[in-house]
Design an enzyme around this catalytic site. Structure first.
Site, PDB file in Angstrom:
ATOM      1  CE  LYS A 196      -3.480   2.575   2.617  1.00  0.00           C
ATOM      2  NZ  LYS A 196      -4.579   2.524   3.510  1.00  0.00           N
ATOM      3  NE  ARG A 206      -5.685   9.757   3.225  1.00  0.00           N
ATOM      4  CZ  ARG A 206      -4.318   9.882   2.928  1.00  0.00           C
ATOM      5  NH1 ARG A 206      -3.929  11.034   2.819  1.00  0.00           N
ATOM      6  NH2 ARG A 206      -3.586   9.007   2.760  1.00  0.00           N
ATOM      7  CE  LYS A 249      -5.822   1.926  -0.450  1.00  0.00           C
ATOM      8  NZ  LYS A 249      -6.429   2.078   0.805  1.00  0.00           N
TER       9      LYS A 249
END
Ligand code: PBG
Length: 325
Positions: A196, A206, A249
């Site tokens: 990640k 977010r 990711k």
């Protein structure tokens, strides 16, 4: 013109093109992310990710029912937590009254055929907005592990099929695996966010959860976008610690990393086609610069072709509806 080899012969009809197609997308390998909020009748669009909503339980069930009708049965759930439930230790994450845990129970009761993936990280619940415990301005790796383990056991108890540690602390997969086994949840799987990256493409996510760090960034735990070989260290650790799936990711900017893990590991590889990557495509389509029905599946196909077995994407529902016709 004499030519023995004419690649166009294998492209001459749709039937032949389909016959020689090397990569296929299957709805059974897509996972749809859902943002959940406490309350009733809430369907609040995320402005930086059009077509995606913060959903209360009743609304989430409607969306899930629509997905299931289109053979899309896997979901990854994220909670949007009100400020008064956030604290330094993310205690709401394992509390009995946590609406996210109750929601998972309710979905599994009403749709037992679904696969539910959780998010294991402190950030949605943390008053600091970090994935780990902040002590004197630094993220304390080892003191974070018991918090993640406790959160994980609560999620297993709620009925999540697969837990998704997204925090990038060292040793967390092992700590979670041990805690699950000790609590009697040997059958609960772990999909580790293996590679990640500290990416700029998490912005809309977010916004959706109001989970941006209050100070600093995530570079001391998420990986440097410049690195690839380091992903192999993370993959070896996650595998040894008991992960059932490895994840990369983001996806589109990291196709080489997806390919690397697919070639060098044995576990299924998942790719998270993240919020910012989807938002770019949505914005271009809304401007009339790209055609959604063509550009969207091409993006998914490229992630699959790079080696992903599973794709987590905000386009999962639209894709499932498109192929069903
Ligand atoms: C948090 C988490 C993030 C995402 C999934 N889990 C954001 C972050 O690390 O700041 C991002 C997903 C997306 O952008 O779609 N642990």
């Amino acid at each position: 013109m004499q030519m023995n080899i004419r690649p166009r012969r294998n492209r001459k009809s749709e039937s032949i093109r389909n016959m020689v197609q090397e990569t296929r997308l299957d709805v059974s390998q897509l996972v749809y992310p859902l943002f959940l909020v406490d309350g009733e009748k809430i369907r609040n669009e995320v402005s930086s990710l059009p077509g995606n909503f913060r959903l209360s339980g009743d609304e989430a069930l409607k969306t899930i029912s629509e997905c299931v009708e289109n053979h899309l049965t896997s979901f990854i759930l994220f909670p949007s937590i009100v400020e008064e439930h956030k604290d330094k230790e993310a205690t709401y994450s394992w509390k009995k009254e946590n609406f996210y845990l109750k929601m998972a129970e309710r979905i599994k009761r009403e749709f037992p055929e679904t696969t539910l993936i959780s998010d294991v990280a402190m950030d949605p619940y943390s008053s600091d907005g970090h994935d780990g415990l902040v002590i004197d301005g630094r993220i304390d790796n080892d003191k974070t592990l018991p918090i993640l383990a406790r959160m994980a056991v609560a999620q297993a108890q709620a009925g999540f099929d697969i837990l998704g540690p997204s925090d990038m602390m060292d040793g967390r997969v092992g700590a979670i695996r041990r805690a699950l086994d000790d609590a009697g949840y040997a059958d609960t799987s772990i999909m580790s966010y293996t590679a990640k990256y500290a990416s700029a493409y998490y912005g809309p996510f977010r916004d959706a959860l109001d989970s941006a760090p209050k100070a600093g960034d995530k570079k001391t735990y998420q990986m440097n976008p410049a690195n690839k070989r380091e992903a192999l260290i993370e993959a070896a650790l996650d595998t040894a610690e008991g992960a059932d799936f490895l994840m990369v990711k983001p996806a589109l900017n990291y196709l080489d990393v997806i390919h690397l893990l697919k070639e060098n590991t044995q576990l299924p590889v998942a790719a998270y086609h993240v919020s910012g990557e989807c938002a770019m495509l949505i914005a271009a389509c809304q401007n009339g610069w790209l055609n959604y029905e063509q550009a969207m599946p091409e993006a998914l196909l490229s992630i699959k072709r790079a080696g992903a077995d599973i794709i987590i994407t905000y386009f999962a529902k639209d894709f499932a509806k498109m192929v069903k016709g």
